[in-house]
Design a protein around this motif. Structure first.
Motif, PDB file in Angstrom:
ATOM      1  N   ILE A  96      17.019  -2.922  30.111  1.00 17.07           N
ATOM      2  CA  ILE A  96      16.323  -3.907  30.949  1.00 17.07           C
ATOM      3  C   ILE A  96      17.127  -4.089  32.230  1.00 17.07           C
ATOM      4  CG2 ILE A  96      15.287  -5.116  28.988  1.00 17.07           C
ATOM      5  CD1 ILE A  96      17.248  -7.435  29.571  1.00 17.07           C
ATOM      6  N   SER A  97      16.443  -4.513  33.264  1.00 11.67           N
ATOM      7  CA  SER A  97      17.122  -4.722  34.540  1.00 11.67           C
ATOM      8  C   SER A  97      17.909  -6.029  34.509  1.00 11.67           C
ATOM      9  CB  SER A  97      16.101  -4.761  35.671  1.00 11.67           C
ATOM     10  OG  SER A  97      15.300  -5.920  35.554  1.00 11.67           O
ATOM     11  N   GLN A  98      18.893  -6.110  35.381  1.00 14.91           N
ATOM     12  CA  GLN A  98      19.661  -7.347  35.509  1.00 14.91           C
ATOM     13  C   GLN A  98      18.730  -8.487  35.905  1.00 14.91           C
ATOM     14  OE1 GLN A  98      23.211  -7.821  35.054  1.00 14.91           O
ATOM     15  NE2 GLN A  98      22.583  -9.953  35.121  1.00 14.91           N
ATOM     16  N   GLU A  99      17.742  -8.190  36.744  1.00 12.30           N
ATOM     17  CA  GLU A  99      16.781  -9.209  37.183  1.00 12.30           C
ATOM     18  C   GLU A  99      15.966  -9.739  36.005  1.00 12.30           C
ATOM     19  OE1 GLU A  99      17.021  -6.100  38.690  1.00 12.30           O
ATOM     20  OE2 GLU A  99      18.249  -6.863  40.345  1.00 12.30           O
ATOM     21  N   SER A 100      15.521  -8.859  35.112  1.00 11.74           N
ATOM     22  CA  SER A 100      14.772  -9.294  33.924  1.00 11.74           C
ATOM     23  C   SER A 100      15.641 -10.167  33.032  1.00 11.74           C
ATOM     24  CB  SER A 100      14.262  -8.099  33.128  1.00 11.74           C
ATOM     25  OG  SER A 100      13.334  -7.374  33.865  1.00 11.74           O
ATOM     26  N   TYR A 101      16.893  -9.780  32.873  1.00 11.00           N
ATOM     27  CA  TYR A 101      17.819 -10.584  32.086  1.00 11.00           C
ATOM     28  C   TYR A 101      17.993 -11.960  32.723  1.00 11.00           C
ATOM     29  CZ  TYR A 101      22.227 -12.419  30.350  1.00 11.00           C
ATOM     30  OH  TYR A 101      23.183 -13.250  29.835  1.00 11.00           O
ATOM     31  N   ASP A 102      18.200 -11.989  34.036  1.00 12.11           N
ATOM     32  CA  ASP A 102      18.400 -13.256  34.744  1.00 12.11           C
ATOM     33  C   ASP A 102      17.181 -14.170  34.632  1.00 12.11           C
ATOM     34  OD1 ASP A 102      20.924 -12.425  35.504  1.00 12.11           O
ATOM     35  OD2 ASP A 102      20.273 -11.762  37.497  1.00 12.11           O
ATOM     36  N   GLN A 103      15.979 -13.594  34.530  1.00 11.23           N
ATOM     37  CA  GLN A 103      14.745 -14.378  34.488  1.00 11.23           C
ATOM     38  C   GLN A 103      14.244 -14.642  33.073  1.00 11.23           C
ATOM     39  OE1 GLN A 103      12.085 -12.113  36.924  1.00 11.23           O
ATOM     40  NE2 GLN A 103      13.245 -12.510  38.798  1.00 11.23           N
ATOM     41  N   SER A 104      14.957 -14.184  32.060  1.00 10.78           N
ATOM     42  CA  SER A 104      14.464 -14.299  30.683  1.00 10.78           C
ATOM     43  C   SER A 104      14.395 -15.742  30.190  1.00 10.78           C
ATOM     44  CB  SER A 104      15.335 -13.475  29.740  1.00 10.78           C
ATOM     45  OG  SER A 104      16.627 -14.032  29.670  1.00 10.78           O
ATOM     46  N   ASP A 105      15.201 -16.635  30.730  1.00 13.16           N
ATOM     47  CA  ASP A 105      15.236 -18.051  30.338  1.00 13.16           C
ATOM     48  C   ASP A 105      15.479 -18.237  28.841  1.00 13.16           C
ATOM     49  OD1 ASP A 105      14.813 -19.013  32.919  1.00 13.16           O
ATOM     50  OD2 ASP A 105      12.628 -18.956  32.672  1.00 13.16           O
ATOM     51  N   PHE A 106      15.818 -17.174  28.156  1.00 16.42           N
ATOM     52  CA  PHE A 106      16.113 -17.217  26.733  1.00 16.42           C
ATOM     53  C   PHE A 106      15.063 -17.984  25.935  1.00 16.42           C
ATOM     54  CE2 PHE A 106      20.066 -16.409  28.969  1.00 16.42           C
ATOM     55  CZ  PHE A 106      20.280 -15.135  28.484  1.00 16.42           C
TER      56      PHE A 106
END
Length: 168
Positions: A96-106
Motif C-alpha cells: 500500500i502507498s504511504q498516502e493510503s496508510y496515512d489516510q486509513s484512520d485505523f
C-alpha cells in the motif's frame, strides 16, 4: 547483480514467521536512511559493533562476521526512498502507498492489521550476505524495528541474526 538478489532478500524477510509479515501490509516506499556526514556513519558503526553477530538472533555478539562493505552498501542504497513495487513480488503481502496508510484512520478493517516498512538491502561484494531494516506498526500491539542480517546458502537467503532497534 543486485536486481537478482534483492527480491530474494525481501521474500526471505516476508516468509520469516518471527516477523509475521505475511497477510499484512507493506508500505510500498522503502525506508530512507539519511546520514548527514561520514563521521556519523563511522560513529554508528563503532557503537553497534557489527563485526560479530550472534547465532542466537538476540544481539550482534558472537560468531557471524558482517563485512563492512555490506553495511556501507546498505547505507548508500538507502540515502533516499524508492518504490518497492518492482522488487517485492510476494503474493502473501499487500503493498500500500504511504498516502493510503496515512489516510486509513485505523477503522475497523485496519484495527488488527500490521503495517511494515523495509529498507532496501545492502549486500557484500560477493553477494553472500545482506543487511536490511524492518519496522512494524500495529494499532493493536507494539511497534518494533530490527536490523536483519541474512546469509545466502546455495540459492536461498536466510535470516541469521537480528538487532532490535526498539520495541515499545
Amino acid at each position: 547483480m543486485r536486481s537478482q538478489h534483492e527480491p530474494e532478500v525481501y521474500t526471505a524477510a516476508i516468509k520469516d514467521k518471527s516477523y509475521g509479515m505475511e497477510e499484512n501490509f507493506l508500505i510500498e516506499t522503502s525506508l530512507g536512511i539519511n546520514f548527514k556526514n561520514h563521521q556519523e556513519i563511522k560513529k554508528i558503526w563503532q557503537n553497534i559493533s557489527f563485526p560479530n553477530l550472534s547465532p542466537s538472533g538476540s544481539s550482534f555478539q558472537g560468531s557471524y562476521s558482517l563485512q563492512k562493505d555490506t553495511y556501507d552498501d546498505w547505507v548508500s542504497i538507502n540515502n533516499q526512498r524508492y518504490s518497492l513495487a518492482v522488487w517485492v513480488k510476494h503474493h502473501q503481502i499487500t503493498l500500500i502507498s504511504q498516502e493510503s496508510y496515512d489516510q486509513s484512520d485505523f477503522n475497523k478493517y485496519y484495527a488488527y492489521q500490521s503495517f511494515y516498512w523495509v529498507s532496501r538491502p545492502g549486500f557484500s561484494q560477493d553477494f553472500s550476505q545482506a543487511l536490511i531494516k524492518l519496522c512494524c506498526y500495529s494499532p493493536g500491539s507494539h511497534d518494533f524495528g530490527s536490523l536483519l542480517y541474512l546469509e545466502r546458502t546455495d540459492k536461498q537467503w536466510q535470516i541469521k541474526s537480528s538487532y532490535g532497534l526498539y520495541n515499545q
